[in-house]
Design a protein around this motif. Sequence first.
Motif, PDB file in Angstrom:
ATOM      1  N   GLU A 188       0.834  -1.211   0.000  1.00 48.48           N
ATOM      2  CA  GLU A 188       0.000   0.000   0.000  1.00 48.48           C
ATOM      3  C   GLU A 188       0.862   1.252   0.000  1.00 48.48           C
ATOM      4  O   GLU A 188       0.557   2.221  -0.698  1.00 48.48           O
ATOM      5  N   THR A 189       1.961   1.237   0.732  1.00 45.10           N
ATOM      6  CA  THR A 189       2.880   2.376   0.731  1.00 45.10           C
ATOM      7  C   THR A 189       3.434   2.594  -0.677  1.00 45.10           C
ATOM      8  O   THR A 189       3.521   3.726  -1.151  1.00 45.10           O
ATOM      9  N   GLY A 190       3.779   1.510  -1.347  1.00 49.32           N
ATOM     10  CA  GLY A 190       4.284   1.609  -2.718  1.00 49.32           C
ATOM     11  C   GLY A 190       3.265   2.238  -3.654  1.00 49.32           C
ATOM     12  O   GLY A 190       3.603   3.122  -4.449  1.00 49.32           O
ATOM     13  N   ARG A 191       2.009   1.798  -3.543  1.00 49.65           N
ATOM     14  CA  ARG A 191       0.953   2.375  -4.390  1.00 49.65           C
ATOM     15  C   ARG A 191       0.794   3.872  -4.104  1.00 49.65           C
ATOM     16  O   ARG A 191       0.655   4.683  -5.026  1.00 49.65           O
ATOM     17  N   ARG A 192       0.809   4.225  -2.828  1.00 50.89           N
ATOM     18  CA  ARG A 192       0.655   5.638  -2.459  1.00 50.89           C
ATOM     19  C   ARG A 192       1.839   6.478  -2.917  1.00 50.89           C
ATOM     20  O   ARG A 192       1.670   7.617  -3.354  1.00 50.89           O
TER      21      ARG A 192
END
Length: 60
Positions: free
Chosen positions: A37-41
């Motif tokens: 999720e951090t990567g997507r954000r």
Amino acid sequence: MLKPETIAGVASAENGVVTLDGPDGLAIAMTPEAAAETGRRLIAAAERAATQSTDELPLE
């Protein structure tokens, strides 16, 4: 505002945990789900930032 870093962090996976090491001793450990999720954000924010003007005051 913080001065933006120009060197990318290094991501690794070990024992089911994702770690991110960056400059100046930055280190963080995340679950695979939190890392994904951090990567997507990060990608979404980078795409938005790339279209913005940088004519603001210098960051310190």
